[in-house]
Scaffold this motif. Sequence first.
Motif, short mmCIF file in Angstrom:
data_model
loop_
_atom_site.label_atom_id
_atom_site.label_comp_id
_atom_site.label_asym_id
_atom_site.label_seq_id
_atom_site.Cartn_x
_atom_site.Cartn_y
_atom_site.Cartn_z
N VAL A 63 22.69 36.20 22.31
CA VAL A 63 22.45 36.70 20.95
C VAL A 63 21.51 37.90 20.93
N LYS A 64 20.97 38.27 22.08
CA LYS A 64 20.07 39.42 22.13
C LYS A 64 20.78 40.68 21.64
N GLY A 65 20.09 41.43 20.80
CA GLY A 65 20.66 42.64 20.25
C GLY A 65 21.52 42.42 19.02
N ARG A 66 21.85 41.17 18.72
CA ARG A 66 22.67 40.85 17.54
C ARG A 66 21.90 40.03 16.51
N PHE A 67 21.05 39.14 16.97
CA PHE A 67 20.29 38.27 16.08
C PHE A 67 18.83 38.71 16.05
N THR A 68 18.19 38.51 14.89
CA THR A 68 16.77 38.82 14.75
C THR A 68 16.08 37.67 14.04
N ILE A 69 15.07 37.13 14.67
CA ILE A 69 14.27 36.08 14.04
C ILE A 69 13.02 36.71 13.44
N SER A 70 12.63 36.22 12.28
CA SER A 70 11.42 36.71 11.62
C SER A 70 10.84 35.59 10.79
N ARG A 71 9.62 35.80 10.32
CA ARG A 71 8.99 34.78 9.49
C ARG A 71 8.11 35.45 8.45
N ASP A 72 7.93 34.73 7.35
CA ASP A 72 7.03 35.14 6.28
C ASP A 72 6.12 33.95 6.02
N ASN A 73 4.93 34.00 6.56
CA ASN A 73 4.02 32.86 6.42
C ASN A 73 3.57 32.64 4.98
N ALA A 74 3.56 33.69 4.18
CA ALA A 74 3.19 33.54 2.77
C ALA A 74 4.25 32.75 2.01
N LYS A 75 5.47 32.78 2.49
CA LYS A 75 6.57 32.06 1.83
C LYS A 75 6.99 30.81 2.60
N ASN A 76 6.28 30.51 3.69
CA ASN A 76 6.62 29.33 4.51
C ASN A 76 8.08 29.35 4.94
N THR A 77 8.55 30.51 5.33
CA THR A 77 9.96 30.67 5.62
C THR A 77 10.18 31.41 6.93
N VAL A 78 11.16 30.92 7.68
CA VAL A 78 11.61 31.62 8.88
C VAL A 78 13.06 32.01 8.65
N TYR A 79 13.43 33.17 9.18
CA TYR A 79 14.76 33.73 8.97
C TYR A 79 15.47 33.94 10.31
N LEU A 80 16.78 33.95 10.23
CA LEU A 80 17.59 34.37 11.38
C LEU A 80 18.67 35.30 10.84
N GLN A 81 18.50 36.59 11.09
CA GLN A 81 19.50 37.58 10.71
C GLN A 81 20.51 37.66 11.84
N MET A 82 21.76 37.42 11.51
CA MET A 82 22.82 37.39 12.51
C MET A 82 23.83 38.49 12.20
N ASN A 83 23.94 39.43 13.09
CA ASN A 83 24.87 40.55 12.95
C ASN A 83 25.92 40.50 14.06
N SER A 84 26.99 41.24 13.87
CA SER A 84 28.06 41.32 14.87
C SER A 84 28.49 39.93 15.34
N LEU A 85 28.72 39.08 14.38
CA LEU A 85 29.04 37.69 14.70
C LEU A 85 30.38 37.57 15.42
N LYS A 86 30.43 36.59 16.30
CA LYS A 86 31.62 36.33 17.12
C LYS A 86 32.08 34.89 16.88
N PRO A 87 33.34 34.60 17.15
CA PRO A 87 33.81 33.21 16.98
C PRO A 87 32.99 32.21 17.78
N GLU A 88 32.49 32.61 18.92
CA GLU A 88 31.69 31.69 19.74
C GLU A 88 30.31 31.40 19.14
N ASP A 89 29.95 32.08 18.07
CA ASP A 89 28.71 31.77 17.35
C ASP A 89 28.90 30.63 16.37
#
Length: 124
Positions: A63-89
């Motif tokens: 997933v390197k180069g396609r997915f990005t993990i991030s967090r917002d501690n003020a919102k108690n939230t973690v995100y996973l942005q997934m780009n260039s998705l493939k069927p194997e995802d």
Amino acid sequence: VQLQASGGGLVQTGGSLRLSCVASGGTFSRNAMGWFRQAPGKEREFVAVIGRNANIIYYEDSVKGRFTISRDNAKNTVYLQMNSLKPEDTAVYYCAADYQGSYYYWRANEYEAWGQGTQVTVSS
């Protein structure tokens, strides 16, 4: 900590999705947060992890180069942005909290709390 994941869905190959995981009932900022996924008939596998202050981030190789993990501690939230998705995802994606910030971040049993999972389906 209770975790609630959302944002999954059906997308075509090459498309994007953004998963969110909201934490409650604990001190979110103290936990490393991870994303795992489990496809039918397969074991749960590590996808990404982010340290308490986002100072440490690791990804599974596929997933390197396609997915990005991030967090917002003020919102108690973690995100996973997934780009260039493939069927194997295609899998159920789970967020998880690691209270201790384990060195073995890729091991599911190092995480103490889990969300309920959100389905991601990538059509070819």
